[in-house]
Design a protein around this motif. Structure first.
Motif, PDB file in Angstrom:
ATOM      1  N   ASP A  95       0.939  -0.826   0.558  1.00 44.31           N
ATOM      2  CA  ASP A  95       0.294   0.013   0.007  1.00 44.31           C
ATOM      3  C   ASP A  95       0.658   0.747   0.266  1.00 44.31           C
ATOM      4  OD1 ASP A  95      -2.306  -1.429  -0.074  1.00 44.31           O
ATOM      5  OD2 ASP A  95      -2.639  -1.357   2.132  1.00 44.31           O
ATOM      6  N   ALA A  96       1.797   1.148   0.926  1.00 46.57           N
ATOM      7  CA  ALA A  96       2.381   2.384   0.878  1.00 46.57           C
ATOM      8  C   ALA A  96       3.766   2.480  -0.558  1.00 46.57           C
ATOM      9  CB  ALA A  96       3.724   2.314   1.605  1.00 46.57           C
ATOM     10  N   LEU A  97       3.715   1.716  -1.036  1.00 46.25           N
ATOM     11  CA  LEU A  97       4.724   2.004  -2.461  1.00 46.25           C
ATOM     12  C   LEU A  97       3.715   2.098  -3.345  1.00 46.25           C
ATOM     13  CD1 LEU A  97       7.210   0.056  -3.746  1.00 46.25           C
ATOM     14  CD2 LEU A  97       5.455  -1.509  -4.874  1.00 46.25           C
ATOM     15  N   VAL A  98       2.334   1.772  -3.260  1.00 42.29           N
ATOM     16  CA  VAL A  98       1.432   2.251  -4.377  1.00 42.29           C
ATOM     17  C   VAL A  98       0.934   3.753  -4.392  1.00 42.29           C
ATOM     18  CG1 VAL A  98      -1.394   1.994  -5.002  1.00 42.29           C
ATOM     19  CG2 VAL A  98       0.071  -0.255  -5.087  1.00 42.29           C
ATOM     20  N   ALA A  99       1.177   4.120  -3.007  1.00 36.39           N
ATOM     21  CA  ALA A  99       1.200   5.785  -2.543  1.00 36.39           C
ATOM     22  C   ALA A  99       2.012   6.278  -2.711  1.00 36.39           C
ATOM     23  CB  ALA A  99       0.340   5.199  -0.832  1.00 36.39           C
ATOM     24  N   ALA A 100       3.085   6.204  -2.795  1.00 35.76           N
ATOM     25  CA  ALA A 100       4.530   6.336  -3.098  1.00 35.76           C
ATOM     26  C   ALA A 100       4.662   7.185  -4.502  1.00 35.76           C
ATOM     27  CB  ALA A 100       6.033   5.846  -2.819  1.00 35.76           C
ATOM     28  N   LYS A 101       3.920   5.614  -5.366  1.00 35.37           N
ATOM     29  CA  LYS A 101       4.027   6.314  -6.629  1.00 35.37           C
ATOM     30  C   LYS A 101       3.161   7.244  -7.242  1.00 35.37           C
ATOM     31  CE  LYS A 101       3.126   4.138 -11.466  1.00 35.37           C
ATOM     32  NZ  LYS A 101       2.695   2.913 -12.202  1.00 35.37           N
ATOM     33  N   PRO A 114       4.753  -0.688 -10.141  1.00 34.32           N
ATOM     34  CA  PRO A 114       5.344  -1.644  -9.802  1.00 34.32           C
ATOM     35  C   PRO A 114       5.359  -2.848 -10.559  1.00 34.32           C
ATOM     36  CG  PRO A 114       3.246  -0.946  -8.559  1.00 34.32           C
ATOM     37  CD  PRO A 114       3.125  -0.227  -9.964  1.00 34.32           C
ATOM     38  N   VAL A 115       6.579  -3.317 -10.373  1.00 37.81           N
ATOM     39  CA  VAL A 115       7.741  -4.627 -11.367  1.00 37.81           C
ATOM     40  C   VAL A 115       7.956  -5.775  -9.688  1.00 37.81           C
ATOM     41  CG1 VAL A 115       9.549  -5.133 -12.567  1.00 37.81           C
ATOM     42  CG2 VAL A 115       8.883  -3.235 -12.523  1.00 37.81           C
ATOM     43  N   ASN A 116       6.530  -6.936 -10.008  1.00 38.83           N
ATOM     44  CA  ASN A 116       7.093  -7.631  -9.502  1.00 38.83           C
ATOM     45  C   ASN A 116       7.878  -8.386  -9.510  1.00 38.83           C
ATOM     46  OD1 ASN A 116       6.735 -10.345  -7.139  1.00 38.83           O
ATOM     47  ND2 ASN A 116       4.132 -10.548  -8.999  1.00 38.83           N
ATOM     48  N   GLY A 118       9.187 -11.278  -7.565  1.00 42.44           N
ATOM     49  CA  GLY A 118       8.468 -12.217  -6.355  1.00 42.44           C
ATOM     50  C   GLY A 118       8.420 -12.214  -4.598  1.00 42.44           C
ATOM     51  N   VAL A 119       9.656 -12.272  -4.282  1.00 49.96           N
ATOM     52  CA  VAL A 119       9.848 -11.585  -3.080  1.00 49.96           C
ATOM     53  C   VAL A 119       9.508 -10.630  -2.294  1.00 49.96           C
ATOM     54  CG1 VAL A 119      10.774 -14.046  -2.495  1.00 49.96           C
ATOM     55  CG2 VAL A 119      11.471 -11.641  -2.843  1.00 49.96           C
ATOM     56  N   PHE A 120       9.295  -8.982  -3.546  1.00 48.32           N
ATOM     57  CA  PHE A 120       8.893  -8.161  -3.311  1.00 48.32           C
ATOM     58  C   PHE A 120       8.333  -7.310  -4.559  1.00 48.32           C
ATOM     59  CE2 PHE A 120      13.551  -8.033  -4.637  1.00 48.32           C
ATOM     60  CZ  PHE A 120      13.856  -6.923  -5.484  1.00 48.32           C
ATOM     61  N   LYS A 121       7.844  -5.673  -4.789  1.00 44.48           N
ATOM     62  CA  LYS A 121       7.792  -5.012  -5.389  1.00 44.48           C
ATOM     63  C   LYS A 121       8.197  -3.959  -5.249  1.00 44.48           C
ATOM     64  CE  LYS A 121       3.179  -7.807  -6.424  1.00 44.48           C
ATOM     65  NZ  LYS A 121       1.271  -7.754  -6.652  1.00 44.48           N
ATOM     66  N   SER A 122       8.674  -3.899  -6.678  1.00 52.76           N
ATOM     67  CA  SER A 122       9.255  -2.323  -6.616  1.00 52.76           C
ATOM     68  C   SER A 122       8.332  -1.287  -8.215  1.00 52.76           C
ATOM     69  CB  SER A 122      10.362  -1.972  -7.277  1.00 52.76           C
ATOM     70  OG  SER A 122      11.102  -3.442  -5.828  1.00 52.76           O
ATOM     71  N   ILE A 123       8.696  -0.103  -7.483  1.00 55.55           N
ATOM     72  CA  ILE A 123       8.850   0.736  -8.559  1.00 55.55           C
ATOM     73  C   ILE A 123       9.991   2.213  -9.097  1.00 55.55           C
ATOM     74  CG2 ILE A 123       6.812   1.677  -7.944  1.00 55.55           C
ATOM     75  CD1 ILE A 123       7.293   4.329  -6.791  1.00 55.55           C
ATOM     76  N   TYR A 124      10.530   2.451 -10.496  1.00 54.78           N
ATOM     77  CA  TYR A 124      11.850   2.941 -10.248  1.00 54.78           C
ATOM     78  C   TYR A 124      11.374   5.100 -11.002  1.00 54.78           C
ATOM     79  CZ  TYR A 124      13.357  -1.272 -10.021  1.00 54.78           C
ATOM     80  OH  TYR A 124      12.983  -3.161  -9.444  1.00 54.78           O
ATOM     81  N   PHE A 125      12.647   5.252 -10.803  1.00 54.10           N
ATOM     82  CA  PHE A 125      12.379   6.497 -11.361  1.00 54.10           C
ATOM     83  C   PHE A 125      13.951   7.363 -11.057  1.00 54.10           C
ATOM     84  CE2 PHE A 125      11.068   6.141  -6.779  1.00 54.10           C
ATOM     85  CZ  PHE A 125      11.810   7.035  -6.354  1.00 54.10           C
ATOM     86  N   PHE A 126      14.264   8.405 -11.784  1.00 50.70           N
ATOM     87  CA  PHE A 126      15.332   8.782 -11.541  1.00 50.70           C
ATOM     88  C   PHE A 126      14.804  10.274 -11.286  1.00 50.70           C
ATOM     89  CE2 PHE A 126      14.998   6.461 -15.266  1.00 50.70           C
ATOM     90  CZ  PHE A 126      16.819   5.716 -15.395  1.00 50.70           C
ATOM     91  N   ASP A 127      16.573  10.651 -10.132  1.00 51.01           N
ATOM     92  CA  ASP A 127      16.892  11.533  -9.429  1.00 51.01           C
ATOM     93  C   ASP A 127      17.724  12.706 -11.067  1.00 51.01           C
ATOM     94  OD1 ASP A 127      19.707  11.941  -9.999  1.00 51.01           O
ATOM     95  OD2 ASP A 127      19.784  11.830  -7.718  1.00 51.01           O
ATOM     96  N   PRO A 128      17.149  14.180 -10.260  1.00 50.39           N
ATOM     97  CA  PRO A 128      17.732  15.026 -11.110  1.00 50.39           C
ATOM     98  C   PRO A 128      19.715  14.635 -11.808  1.00 50.39           C
ATOM     99  CG  PRO A 128      17.856  16.123 -10.108  1.00 50.39           C
ATOM    100  CD  PRO A 128      16.554  14.417  -8.904  1.00 50.39           C
ATOM    101  N   LEU A 135      12.173   1.992  -5.206  1.00 48.79           N
ATOM    102  CA  LEU A 135      11.691   1.872  -3.998  1.00 48.79           C
ATOM    103  C   LEU A 135      10.547   0.697  -3.811  1.00 48.79           C
ATOM    104  CD1 LEU A 135       9.406   5.316  -2.987  1.00 48.79           C
ATOM    105  CD2 LEU A 135      11.774   4.892  -2.349  1.00 48.79           C
ATOM    106  N   ALA A 136      11.043  -0.016  -2.825  1.00 49.83           N
ATOM    107  CA  ALA A 136      10.920  -1.745  -2.837  1.00 49.83           C
ATOM    108  C   ALA A 136      10.119  -2.089  -1.414  1.00 49.83           C
ATOM    109  CB  ALA A 136      11.727  -2.533  -3.352  1.00 49.83           C
ATOM    110  N   ALA A 137       9.052  -3.011  -1.857  1.00 55.37           N
ATOM    111  CA  ALA A 137       7.605  -3.749  -0.762  1.00 55.37           C
ATOM    112  C   ALA A 137       8.115  -4.577  -0.873  1.00 55.37           C
ATOM    113  CB  ALA A 137       6.641  -2.857  -0.623  1.00 55.37           C
ATOM    114  N   ASN A 138       8.830  -5.091   0.628  1.00 60.41           N
ATOM    115  CA  ASN A 138       8.298  -6.931   0.599  1.00 60.41           C
ATOM    116  C   ASN A 138       7.166  -7.091   0.685  1.00 60.41           C
ATOM    117  OD1 ASN A 138      11.682  -7.146   0.532  1.00 60.41           O
ATOM    118  ND2 ASN A 138      11.879  -6.924   2.843  1.00 60.41           N
TER     119      ASN A 138
END
Length: 176
Positions: A95-101, A114-116, A118-128, A135-138
């Protein structure tokens, strides 16, 4: 015997200290905790002015940046794909990952996932600065993490011999 506690800090280069600090504060709610600036590098004594900033990444973890204006323009290793080198930060749960996205996208950040995994899901982005962030959620069970730990040495050994992906943990990306 060495007994590590945690990362003291992980340091990356930035192009503009103020922009970087403001971006991490605005986008990831990280707090600037320390700024150190010298005209001489303490470890090498080289006359090379720098600004070294430290940002609180939670639970005693620190992400740091160096701005070094007298060095050639910052780039990246063109022989390494952009997805390889990244900074991964953990959030509480899915839920925190979806809210962060949603929050990041609301602040104008382009987000993949989010990308699955298997044991965690992640979102990806770039800084300036062009650093890739994750960001990953187990989501895995203790049993799944125990199995991954069990097969890790076997996988490393097989990889060292074949340079082909071992199948011991193929189940990670075969799930939804």
């Amino acid at each position: 015997m060495i007994n590590l506690k945690r990362f003291h800090h992980v340091a990356y280069r930035c192009m503009d200290t103020k922009e970087t600090v403001e971006w991490y504060k605005d986008k990831l709610n990280m707090e600037l905790t320390v700024a150190i600036a010298e005209n001489e590098v303490p470890s090498t004594k080289a006359p090379d002015p720098y600004m070294h900033t430290f940002l609180d990444a939670g639970m005693g973890n620190v992400l740091a940046f160096f701005e070094i204006p007298n060095s050639p323009k910052m780039g990246r290793d063109e022989n390494t794909p952009t997805w390889v080198q990244h900074i991964a930060l953990e959030v509480e749960d899915l839920d925190a990952l979806v809210a962060a996205k949603e929050e990041l996208e609301g602040k104008g950040v382009e987000v993949l996932g989010p990308v699955n995994h298997g044991v965690f899901k992640s979102i990806y982005f770039f800084d300036p600065n062009g650093h890739r962030l994750e960001l990953a959620a187990n989501t895995g069970t203790p049993e799944q993490f125990a199995e991954l730990k069990r097969v890790a040495p076997l996988m490393v050994e097989e990889w060292s011999q074949t340079k082909r992906a071992p199948r011991h943990a193929a189940w990670l990306h075969e799930q939804d």
